[in-house]
Every structure is written in structure tokens, then in C-alpha cells.
Design an enzyme around this catalytic site. Structure first.
Site, PDB file in Angstrom:
ATOM      1  N   GLU A 182      10.363 -17.161  -9.855  1.00 40.62           N
ATOM      2  CA  GLU A 182       9.344 -18.141 -10.247  1.00 40.62           C
ATOM      3  C   GLU A 182       8.235 -18.013  -9.211  1.00 40.62           C
ATOM      4  O   GLU A 182       8.405 -18.401  -8.064  1.00 40.62           O
ATOM      5  CB  GLU A 182       9.958 -19.545 -10.269  1.00 40.62           C
ATOM      6  CG  GLU A 182       9.136 -20.508 -11.091  1.00 40.62           C
ATOM      7  CD  GLU A 182       8.045 -21.154 -10.277  1.00 40.62           C
ATOM      8  OE1 GLU A 182       6.927 -20.572 -10.220  1.00 40.62           O
ATOM      9  OE2 GLU A 182       8.275 -22.227  -9.710  1.00 40.62           O
ATOM     10  N   LYS A 228      18.698 -20.125   1.253  1.00 41.91           N
ATOM     11  CA  LYS A 228      17.759 -20.000   2.371  1.00 41.91           C
ATOM     12  C   LYS A 228      16.512 -20.822   2.101  1.00 41.91           C
ATOM     13  O   LYS A 228      15.686 -20.478   1.274  1.00 41.91           O
ATOM     14  CB  LYS A 228      17.325 -18.551   2.621  1.00 41.91           C
ATOM     15  CG  LYS A 228      16.601 -18.459   3.985  1.00 41.91           C
ATOM     16  CD  LYS A 228      15.675 -17.281   4.150  1.00 41.91           C
ATOM     17  CE  LYS A 228      14.252 -17.512   3.751  1.00 41.91           C
ATOM     18  NZ  LYS A 228      13.511 -18.528   4.536  1.00 41.91           N
ATOM     19  N   GLY A 242       8.263 -12.044  -4.488  1.00 38.73           N
ATOM     20  CA  GLY A 242       9.071 -11.851  -5.689  1.00 38.73           C
ATOM     21  C   GLY A 242       9.247 -10.368  -5.989  1.00 38.73           C
ATOM     22  O   GLY A 242      10.353  -9.897  -6.306  1.00 38.73           O
ATOM     23  N   GLY A 280       8.605 -18.642  -5.103  1.00 43.09           N
ATOM     24  CA  GLY A 280       7.661 -18.385  -4.019  1.00 43.09           C
ATOM     25  C   GLY A 280       6.515 -17.529  -4.521  1.00 43.09           C
ATOM     26  O   GLY A 280       6.141 -17.602  -5.691  1.00 43.09           O
ATOM     27  N   SER A 281       5.981 -16.700  -3.647  1.00 44.72           N
ATOM     28  CA  SER A 281       4.810 -15.905  -4.013  1.00 44.72           C
ATOM     29  C   SER A 281       5.197 -14.688  -4.845  1.00 44.72           C
ATOM     30  O   SER A 281       6.314 -14.170  -4.745  1.00 44.72           O
ATOM     31  CB  SER A 281       4.097 -15.444  -2.740  1.00 44.72           C
ATOM     32  OG  SER A 281       4.957 -14.615  -1.986  1.00 44.72           O
TER      33      SER A 281
HETATM   34  P1  NAP Z   1       6.735 -16.830   0.208  1.00 42.80           P
HETATM   35  O1  NAP Z   1       6.389 -16.018   1.385  1.00 42.80           O
HETATM   36  O2  NAP Z   1       6.854 -16.160  -1.080  1.00 42.80           O
HETATM   37  O3  NAP Z   1       8.090 -17.598   0.561  1.00 42.80           O
HETATM   38  C1  NAP Z   1       9.066 -18.017  -0.363  1.00 42.80           C
HETATM   39  C2  NAP Z   1      10.443 -17.759   0.221  1.00 42.80           C
HETATM   40  O4  NAP Z   1      10.635 -16.351   0.400  1.00 42.80           O
HETATM   41  C3  NAP Z   1      10.639 -18.370   1.609  1.00 42.80           C
HETATM   42  O5  NAP Z   1      11.964 -18.810   1.749  1.00 42.80           O
HETATM   43  C4  NAP Z   1      10.337 -17.204   2.496  1.00 42.80           C
HETATM   44  O6  NAP Z   1      10.838 -17.272   3.785  1.00 42.80           O
HETATM   45  C5  NAP Z   1      10.953 -16.059   1.742  1.00 42.80           C
HETATM   46  N1  NAP Z   1      10.404 -14.772   2.146  1.00 42.80           N
HETATM   47  C6  NAP Z   1       9.179 -14.518   2.692  1.00 42.80           C
HETATM   48  N2  NAP Z   1       9.049 -13.216   2.954  1.00 42.80           N
HETATM   49  C7  NAP Z   1      10.199 -12.618   2.577  1.00 42.80           C
HETATM   50  C8  NAP Z   1      10.672 -11.291   2.613  1.00 42.80           C
HETATM   51  N3  NAP Z   1       9.916 -10.291   3.111  1.00 42.80           N
HETATM   52  N4  NAP Z   1      11.910 -11.031   2.146  1.00 42.80           N
HETATM   53  C9  NAP Z   1      12.682 -12.032   1.662  1.00 42.80           C
HETATM   54  N5  NAP Z   1      12.298 -13.305   1.622  1.00 42.80           N
HETATM   55  C10 NAP Z   1      11.070 -13.612   2.068  1.00 42.80           C
HETATM   56  O7  NAP Z   1       5.728 -17.990   0.101  1.00 42.80           O
HETATM   57  P2  NAP Z   1       4.980 -18.685   1.337  1.00 42.80           P
HETATM   58  O8  NAP Z   1       4.657 -17.737   2.442  1.00 42.80           O
HETATM   59  O9  NAP Z   1       5.771 -19.848   1.685  1.00 42.80           O
HETATM   60  O10 NAP Z   1       3.629 -19.058   0.656  1.00 42.80           O
HETATM   61  C11 NAP Z   1       2.687 -18.023   0.394  1.00 42.80           C
HETATM   62  C12 NAP Z   1       2.090 -18.205  -0.951  1.00 42.80           C
HETATM   63  O11 NAP Z   1       3.111 -18.144  -1.936  1.00 42.80           O
HETATM   64  C13 NAP Z   1       1.459 -19.538  -1.195  1.00 42.80           C
HETATM   65  O12 NAP Z   1       0.209 -19.662  -0.664  1.00 42.80           O
HETATM   66  C14 NAP Z   1       1.486 -19.586  -2.689  1.00 42.80           C
HETATM   67  O13 NAP Z   1       0.444 -18.844  -3.230  1.00 42.80           O
HETATM   68  C15 NAP Z   1       2.776 -18.937  -3.013  1.00 42.80           C
HETATM   69  N6  NAP Z   1       3.837 -19.938  -3.212  1.00 42.80           N
HETATM   70  C16 NAP Z   1       4.254 -20.171  -4.464  1.00 42.80           C
HETATM   71  C17 NAP Z   1       5.228 -21.112  -4.689  1.00 42.80           C
HETATM   72  C18 NAP Z   1       5.734 -21.413  -6.033  1.00 42.80           C
HETATM   73  O14 NAP Z   1       6.304 -22.468  -6.243  1.00 42.80           O
HETATM   74  N7  NAP Z   1       5.634 -20.538  -6.986  1.00 42.80           N
HETATM   75  C19 NAP Z   1       5.781 -21.808  -3.635  1.00 42.80           C
HETATM   76  C20 NAP Z   1       5.361 -21.530  -2.347  1.00 42.80           C
HETATM   77  C21 NAP Z   1       4.393 -20.578  -2.169  1.00 42.80           C
HETATM   78  P3  NAP Z   1       9.897 -17.889   4.936  1.00 42.80           P
HETATM   79  O15 NAP Z   1      10.064 -19.329   4.757  1.00 42.80           O
HETATM   80  O16 NAP Z   1      10.414 -17.416   6.213  1.00 42.80           O
HETATM   81  O17 NAP Z   1       8.517 -17.395   4.660  1.00 42.80           O
END
Ligand code: NAP
Ligand code: MG
Length: 503
Positions: free
Chosen positions: A272, A196, A254, A249-250
Site C-alpha cells: 500500500e 516492524k 514498496g 509506505g512509499s
Molecule cells: P518509507 O521509507 O516507505 O517507510 C515505510 C516503512 O518501510 C518504514 O517502516 C521504513 O522503515 C521501512 N523502510 C524504509 N526503507 C526501507 C528499506 N530500504 N528496506 C526495507 N524497509 C524499509 O516511508 P517514509 O520514509 O516513512 O516516508 C517517505 C514517504 O513515503 C512519505 O513522504 C510519503 O510520500 C510516503 N509514505 C506513504 C505512506 C502511506 O501510507 N502510503 C505512509 C508513510 C509514508 P524506517 O521507519 O526506518 O524508515
């Protein structure tokens, strides 16, 4: 005789390719492109223009069910895992070649989808994706299993077996590269995958599925379900027939995956989850110009949307002013510009929500008393896109929000220290532990500090150097499990002991 050199595409070339791009937006399940079962779609927005570049299937639990069923069927009938490793290697090497052959197209998709500069997509992301797949392909017929030292009366084999159906849930900052870090080891070891991509950046993952099929990856082995986290992502997390989830992701999401696992089938989770990495410059830094450049690129590369970004610059008080002036002059050269221009070094922030989030942190930094030394503004509004200037704060205290929370934008927090011990204490005073860097001439200080820092990667006299052969991942709330290197294989395999009685 030298071959004629092919000149690098110009701004107009890239713009033309972007205009001609017809991104596919369907899910890929069981070897073919399909709409979401509900028929729902969502617009995929180019963050440099604010305009949609096409509609994407909004997959939900029904589509995840179909994808998991296809992955399970492929796993159970052994069409992939049953191939000798040398055969899987050939297929994955063809996939790597296919990625290289479609490098321009994939780079354009990545840039119009998430706003990173085309020179980064084209010169960094897509080549690294191909190299990653090729590295795991090459590795898989060279890793041996074990025979345990149990004496003459038994033969005890310790073998690794694929886990089954792996869910890969990935972010938008390095869309195809984060996919590759999961797919390389997961596919090489014989698993089936349901991928995904992030809702902000699904295009290259969708295209990759077709390139993989053309390379000979059997139907059902790689399925791609674009959609939202709360629907598609959650359905993967809770699915009773998914054996493992690899997530980037976040930290917040996680932690949700740990809950999903507990609420369902105890699937293995690896995470991660970003960081707040300290970039430490000691008074005896061997090269202040190099350190300043590394500090600037460590936070401004990829618009600061990097999990291991050096977002906290920890600098000895005696050299702070000199170093910061140099960092700022690098920042001044990195004004955001059109991501499709080959000279652009900083592109667009991934979407309006992330732009607001980053701007909110900048306001919070000012309100908390940090001193704004560079940037701090949203720019290029006339484009309809989201761009933020390289931003540098001085006078930051480590307990301020901008020093504690992951901003995921081009915002540097500068903090001074008076001693090595204080630098280590501040460096470790964070919930995260993904990466850290130290600049010093003193080899003892370098090693002692590297050992004392609670982080998965510590760079000495450089920043963000690496190779596919070195593990990447975090301590503390940066998560657990490692991407890259042979250690990544541990996430996607079960260990089996087979004990044969010879007595
Ligand atoms: P995120 O919400 O953690 O998204 C990462 C992945 O998880 C995406 O595919 C996302 O889908 C999915 N996801 C989101 N909510 C979920 C849920 N409730 N259940 C299952 N999967 C879910 O990250 P983001 O919103 O893109 O970014 C938010 C913050 O995360 C950033 O500002 C940053 O601080 C952090 N981040 C960290 C990394 C890293 O490499 N460690 C990368 C990106 C972001 P969707 O695409 O639909 O949201
Ligand atoms: Mg997009």
C-alpha cells in the site's frame, strides 16, 4: 437517574500524562521484551518539541532472525493456528478490549511519538485500532471454506490455510492503525507475525505486544522489532523463512520489497504505497460548503500525512474562485498548535527530514509558477518542533512536481478543468491510484466518472468516508492487495484443494 458525565481531559491533563509516560523501547521477541542483540538504541523524538522521549532498540538482521525463529516455532507447533477459530476469536476480542482499556495511554504515546493531535489519536486512531482487531476476530469463526461442484465421484475441498510467518512493515502516519490493518487479518487467520514499526513511531506497537500477551496471545505469535528500514526492514524482506510481507509506505520502498522477494524466497508481497488522489468538484456540486470543508480536511487532516489525502483539488473553472475561497477559510482555521491540546486540529510534522521535504515541495511549487494562496511557512519554531501551515496553491498544472509527487504534508494543489472528460483525464494522469472523489448532482456523471477513475476507492459527494467492511488499497503504483474487509484475508492465506476420490 443519569450517570455523572466524565469530563474530557484538559490540555493540562494530557500534558501531565505525556510527562509521566515512560515509553518502553525494547523489542518484543518470543513473548518477552529484549534489547537489540547489538545493544544499539536510537532516540525516539517528539516532533512537537524536538526532544527525545526515550531510547528505542535499533534491531537489525540478528534480531529479525530471532523474531522469525520465534514466529516459526509458534507456527510449527500450532499453538495459535491450531486453536479453533472461536478460541482465537476470544483471544483477539480480549486484545481489542485491552486496547480500549489502555486508550488514553496509547493515544498519548501516539501523539508524543508522531505529532498528531491528541483528539485524533484518542477519538479516531485508537478506537479504530480496537474496532479493527475486534472485526477480524468476530469474522474468523463465520467464514466458510468451499466444496467444488465436481460431481458424485469426488469430493473437492477448497480450504484456506494461514501462510506461516508474516512480516508487517509499516509507516509512521497512523502507526498503530496501520499495524492493526495487518495484524487483524493476519492473526485471525492463524499466522505468526514479525512487525516492524517505522523508526519515527515505534512506541505504540511496542506497547501493543504486551497488551496482546496479557490477552492470551501465545508467545512468539506477535513479535515487534523496532529499527531502521535499511537494517530491520530489509532483513525481513530478504529473510528466507518469512512467507509474506504486508507493507505500507512509499512506492520507492514498496518496489524494494518486490526485489527482496525475488532475491530471496519469492515471499508474497502486498503493498500500500500512497497516492496523489484527485478530489473532483463538478460545476453542479450539490453543496459547495460541504465540498470545501471536505477538500480542506481531505488535505489537512493528520497534517496531510495521509496516503489517500485529496492532494489535487480538481475543480470546474466556473466555480473555482468560489470554492477556493471557502477552502482557504477552512485552512485559516486550522493553524498548527500543540498536539496535546484537545482543541488542536493540526499537529506537528513527523520529523525534521519530512518537514524539510515538504518545505522543499512548497519552494518547488512557487518556482514552477504555481500561485501560493495560503500558508507556505514553517511555524512554531520556538517549540523546537516541526510545524507547517495549511498551504494552498492555485493555478497548478498537472505536470508540475507538486501535482505529480506525493508530498505527504499539508499542501493542496488546485487545478481547473472545463469538462467531465478533462477532469477524468487529469484525475488519471498520475502514477498512483489509491483514491478519488467526485462531487456532482448528476447520478449518471457520478457513476460514469467513478468507473473511469483508476483508483481503489472513489467517494461520491463525500471524502474519506469508510468502514472496516470495505476494502482499501490501490491501483497502479499505489500497490496491490487490500487492507480491511474480508478481502484482506486473501493476503494472509493460501488456497488448498483437497481432492478425494469417491469412485
Ligand atoms: P518509507 O521509507 O516507505 O517507510 C515505510 C516503512 O518501510 C518504514 O517502516 C521504513 O522503515 C521501512 N523502510 C524504509 N526503507 C526501507 C528499506 N530500504 N528496506 C526495507 N524497509 C524499509 O516511508 P517514509 O520514509 O516513512 O516516508 C517517505 C514517504 O513515503 C512519505 O513522504 C510519503 O510520500 C510516503 N509514505 C506513504 C505512506 C502511506 O501510507 N502510503 C505512509 C508513510 C509514508 P524506517 O521507519 O526506518 O524508515
Ligand atoms: Mg517519534
Amino acid at each position: 437517574m443519569t450517570a455523572p458525565t466524565k469530563s474530557y481531559p484538559t490540555h493540562d491533563d494530557w500534558k501531565a500524562r505525556a510527562d509521566q509516560a515512560e515509553p518502553r523501547g525494547q523489542a518484543f521477541i518470543g513473548g518477552r521484551y529484549v534489547d537489540a542483540a547489538s545493544g544499539e538504541t536510537f532516540p525516539c523524538v517528539n516532533p512537537a518539541t524536538g526532544r527525545s522521549v526515550g531510547d528505542v532498540a535499533a534491531c537489525d538482521a540478528a534480531d529479525v532472525d530471532a523474531a522469525v525463529a520465534a514466529a516459526r516455532a509458534a507456527f510449527d507447533d500450532r499453538r495459535w493456528r491450531g486453536m479453533p477459530p472461536a478460541t482465537r476469536k476470544k483471544v483477539l476480542l480480549r486484545l481489542a478490549d485491552g486496547i480500549r482499556a489502555h486508550r488514553d495511554e496509547l493515544a498519548v504515546l501516539e501523539t508524543i511519538d508522531m505529532g498528531k493531535p491528541i483528539s485524533d489519536s484518542h477519538r479516531i486512531d485508537i478506537p479504530l485500532v480496537a474496532d479493527c482487531i475486534a472485526w477480524f476476530a468476530e469474522a474468523i469463526d463465520k467464514v466458510y471454506d468451499e466444496v467444488a461442484p465436481v460431481g458424485d465421484d469426488a469430493l473437492a475441498l477448497i480450504t484456506r490455510e494461514p501462510m506461516g510467518v508474516v512480516g508487517a512493515v509499516i509507516p509512521w502516519n497512523f502507526p498503530l492503525l496501520m499495524a492493526a490493518w495487518k495484524l487483524g487479518p493476519a492473526l485471525a487467520t492463524g499466522n505468526s507475525v514479525v512487525l516492524k514499526p517505522a523508526e519515527q513511531s515505534p512506541l505504540t506497537a511496542i506497547r501493543l505486544a504486551e497488551i496482546a500477551a496479557e490477552a492470551g496471545l501465545p508467545d512468539g505469535v506477535l513479535n515487534v522489532v523496532p529499527g531502521f528500514g535499511e537494517t530491520a526492514g530489509k532483513a525481513i524482506g530478504l529473510h528466507a523463512d518469512v512467507d509474506a510481507v504486508a507493507f505500507t509506505g512509499s512506492a520507492e520502498v514498496g518496489k524494494l520489497f518486490l526485489q527482496y522477494s525475488g532475491q530471496s524466497n519469492m515471499k508474497r508481497i502486498s503493498l500500500e504505497c500512497g497516492g496523489k488522489s484527485p478530489h473532483i468538484v463538478m460545476a453542479d456540486c450539490p453543496d459547495l460548503d460541504e465540498a470545501a470543508k471536505a477538500a480542506a480536511f481531505g488535505i489537512f487532516f493528520n497534517q496531510g500525512e495521509v496516503c489517500n489525502a485529496g492532494s489535487r483539488l480538481l475543480v470546474d473553472a466556473s466555480i473555482k474562485d468560489e470554492l477556493l475561497d471557502k477552502v482557504i477559510s477552512w485552512g485559516e482555521k486550522l493553524a498548527p498548535a500543540d498536539p496535546l491540546h484537545p482543541k488542536t486540529k493540526m499537529g506537528a510534522i513527523v520529523d525534521g527530514a519530512q518537514c524539510d521535504r515538504v518545505m522543499g515541495y512548497i519552494e518547488k511549487g512557487k518556482a514552477d509558477g504555481a500561485q501560493l494562496r495560503l500558508g507556505g511557512e514553517r511555524v512554531r519554531r520556538e517549540t523546537g518542533g516541526w510545524f507547517i501551515e495549511p498551504t494552498v496553491f492555485d493555478g497548478v498544472k498537472n505536470d508540475m512536481t507538486i501535482a505529480q509527487e506525493e508530498i505527504f504534508g499539508p499542501v493542496l494543489s488546485t487545478i481547473t478543468f472545463e469538462s467531465v472528460d478533462e477532469a477524468i483525464a487529469i484525475g488519471n494522469d498520475t502514477i498512483f491510484g489509491l483514491a478519488a472523489a467526485i462531487w456532482t448532482r448528476d447520478i449518471t456523471v457520478a457513476h460514469r466518472t467513478a468507473r473511469a477513475l483508476r483508483a481503489g476507492v472513489v467517494w461520491v459527494n463525500c471524502f474519506d468516508h469508510g468502514s472496516i467492511s470495505t476494502p482499501f488499497g490501490g491501483y497502479k503504483q499505489s500497490g496491490f492487495g487490500r487492507d480491511k474487509s474480508l478481502h484482506a484475508i486473501e493476503k494472509y492465506t493460501e488456497l488448498k484443494t483437497t481432492w478425494v476420490n469417491l469412485a
